[in-house]
Motif scaffolding. Structure first.
Motif, short mmCIF file in Angstrom:
data_model
loop_
_atom_site.label_atom_id
_atom_site.label_comp_id
_atom_site.label_asym_id
_atom_site.label_seq_id
_atom_site.Cartn_x
_atom_site.Cartn_y
_atom_site.Cartn_z
N ASP A 12 -0.33 8.77 20.88
CA ASP A 12 -0.28 10.22 20.91
C ASP A 12 -1.36 10.76 19.97
N ILE A 13 -2.13 11.72 20.46
CA ILE A 13 -3.16 12.33 19.62
C ILE A 13 -3.09 13.84 19.79
N LEU A 14 -2.99 14.54 18.70
CA LEU A 14 -2.90 15.99 18.69
C LEU A 14 -4.24 16.57 18.24
N CYS A 15 -4.91 17.28 19.14
CA CYS A 15 -6.21 17.87 18.82
C CYS A 15 -6.02 19.37 18.59
N LEU A 16 -6.51 19.86 17.49
CA LEU A 16 -6.27 21.24 17.08
C LEU A 16 -7.51 22.11 17.29
N ASP A 17 -7.30 23.35 17.69
CA ASP A 17 -8.29 24.40 17.48
C ASP A 17 -8.00 24.96 16.10
N LEU A 18 -8.85 24.66 15.14
CA LEU A 18 -8.63 25.17 13.79
C LEU A 18 -8.77 26.69 13.79
N ALA A 19 -8.20 27.33 12.79
CA ALA A 19 -8.19 28.78 12.71
C ALA A 19 -9.59 29.36 12.90
N PHE A 41 1.46 10.77 8.82
CA PHE A 41 0.58 10.84 9.98
C PHE A 41 -0.79 10.31 9.58
N GLU A 42 -1.64 10.11 10.59
CA GLU A 42 -3.01 9.68 10.36
C GLU A 42 -3.95 10.82 10.75
N LEU A 43 -5.11 10.84 10.14
CA LEU A 43 -6.05 11.94 10.34
C LEU A 43 -7.38 11.44 10.89
N LEU A 44 -7.88 12.16 11.88
CA LEU A 44 -9.19 11.88 12.47
C LEU A 44 -9.97 13.20 12.43
N GLY A 45 -11.09 13.21 11.73
CA GLY A 45 -11.85 14.45 11.59
C GLY A 45 -13.33 14.25 11.79
N HIS A 46 -13.98 15.26 12.37
CA HIS A 46 -15.42 15.25 12.56
C HIS A 46 -16.06 16.35 11.73
N SER A 47 -17.10 16.02 10.97
CA SER A 47 -17.90 17.00 10.24
C SER A 47 -17.02 17.85 9.32
N ARG A 48 -16.95 19.15 9.54
CA ARG A 48 -16.10 20.01 8.72
C ARG A 48 -14.64 19.56 8.79
N GLY A 49 -14.22 19.11 9.96
CA GLY A 49 -12.86 18.61 10.09
C GLY A 49 -12.63 17.36 9.26
N ALA A 50 -13.67 16.55 9.08
CA ALA A 50 -13.56 15.37 8.22
C ALA A 50 -13.39 15.79 6.76
N ALA A 51 -14.08 16.84 6.35
CA ALA A 51 -13.93 17.34 4.98
C ALA A 51 -12.52 17.86 4.74
N VAL A 107 -9.77 8.69 9.12
CA VAL A 107 -10.96 8.30 9.88
C VAL A 107 -11.89 9.50 9.95
N CYS A 108 -13.11 9.34 9.44
CA CYS A 108 -14.07 10.43 9.35
C CYS A 108 -15.27 10.14 10.25
N LEU A 109 -15.65 11.12 11.05
CA LEU A 109 -16.76 10.98 11.99
C LEU A 109 -17.94 11.83 11.54
N ASP A 161 -3.94 -2.16 14.38
CA ASP A 161 -2.51 -2.44 14.61
C ASP A 161 -1.65 -1.27 14.20
N GLY A 162 -0.80 -0.86 15.11
CA GLY A 162 0.19 0.16 14.79
C GLY A 162 -0.36 1.53 14.57
N ILE A 163 -1.57 1.84 15.07
CA ILE A 163 -2.12 3.17 14.81
C ILE A 163 -1.31 4.22 15.54
N GLU A 164 -1.06 5.32 14.87
CA GLU A 164 -0.39 6.47 15.47
C GLU A 164 -1.12 7.71 15.01
N ILE A 165 -1.94 8.26 15.88
CA ILE A 165 -2.72 9.45 15.53
C ILE A 165 -2.08 10.66 16.20
#
Length: 254
Positions: A21-28, A63-73, A90-92, A250-254
């Motif tokens: 399961d991966i939840l992708c957000l539109d940040l504010a 939970f685990e976090l996956l972020g790109h650029s500003r989202g990584a910060a 996890v930072c992209l 192993d066992g990742i849940e994003i």
């Protein structure tokens, strides 16, 4: 969590290939999310309580976090501030908020407030066609492929009697009122206890940042992985490779 002026379509390719399961957000202020009703900038730390509120609503204690650029910060700050809740980071092609110095703090605050005032008065830019709006996004600060620009546009370009316009709060273009100093950044980095993996694109924004790469050497437990591509290569170009790596954990849940 996506980058500046992007939206959750940033992760369409990865999400389609991740066996979790991966939840992708539109940040504010981005995509279909509303803007903040204040007169300040979109400081990255303002996103933290909003993300925690979403996790709380979903009943996610960890939970685990996956972020790109500003989202990584944003993810970096969240993992450091609430280390008991973040299991993996996890930072992209991004990891730290922009740094500043104590001496330049007054200048930074002045610049931020003035930019917000100007952006609030800036008229909306309309394009005659959807295709014209997409073409403009392709030529932005970080060039995009046609497919990636269309993915963003499908979620962020609106049509009205005046034409087509990108939807985002204009205040997101203002710099932060304050920036973390190197000492403050180090304190946040020291507070991270979860596994951290940083993907660095060879034509991205991190590969040539010698100060950043030197700083990262102080944290040998953080994994660095290299990708061929530009700042948005996690979308079309490298989405499958990143998704496969995520599936192999192993066992990742994003």
């Amino acid at each position: 969590m996506h980058g500046w002026l992007d939206n959750c379509a940033s992760f369409d390719g990865i999400a389609a290939n991740v066996d979790a399961d991966i939840l992708c957000l539109d940040l504010a202020g981005h995509g279909l999310s509303g803007g903040r009703q204040h007169l300040g900038a979109y400081n990255v730390w303002l996103d933290l309580p909003e993300i925690l509120a979403i996790a709380d609503q979903l009943g996610w204690q960890t939970f685990e976090l996956l972020g790109h650029s500003r989202g990584a910060a944003i993810a970096f700050l969240l993992a450091a501030t609430f280390p008991k809740r973040v299991e993996r980071l996890v930072c992209l092609d991004g990891i730290f908020p922009l740094m500043g110095t104590a001496e330049k703090a007054p200048e930074q605050l002045f610049h931020s407030i003035n930019t917000v005032r100007k952006q609030r008065l800036r008229p909306v830019h309309y394009y005659p066609t959807f295709e014209a709006a997409v073409a403009a996004r392709q030529k932005g600060m970080f060039p995009l492929s046609p497919d990636d620009a269309i993915a963003f546009a499908n979620r962020a370009v609106s049509k009205s009697a005046n034409g087509y316009a990108w939807q985002y709060d204009p205040k997101v273009s203002a710099p932060s009122e304050l920036r973390l100093t190197m000492a403050q950044l180090s304190a946040f980095a020291d507070a991270i206890v979860c596994p951290l993996t940083l993907f660095i694109a060879d034509k991205g924004i991190l590969s040539g940042d010698e100060q950043l790469l030197t700083f990262l050497n102080k944290y040998p437990a953080w994994e660095k992985r290299y990708l061929v591509g530009d700042h948005h290569c996690h979308m079309s170009a490298q989405a499958n490779a990143i998704a496969q790596w995520l599936n192999d954990i192993d066992g990742i849940e994003i």
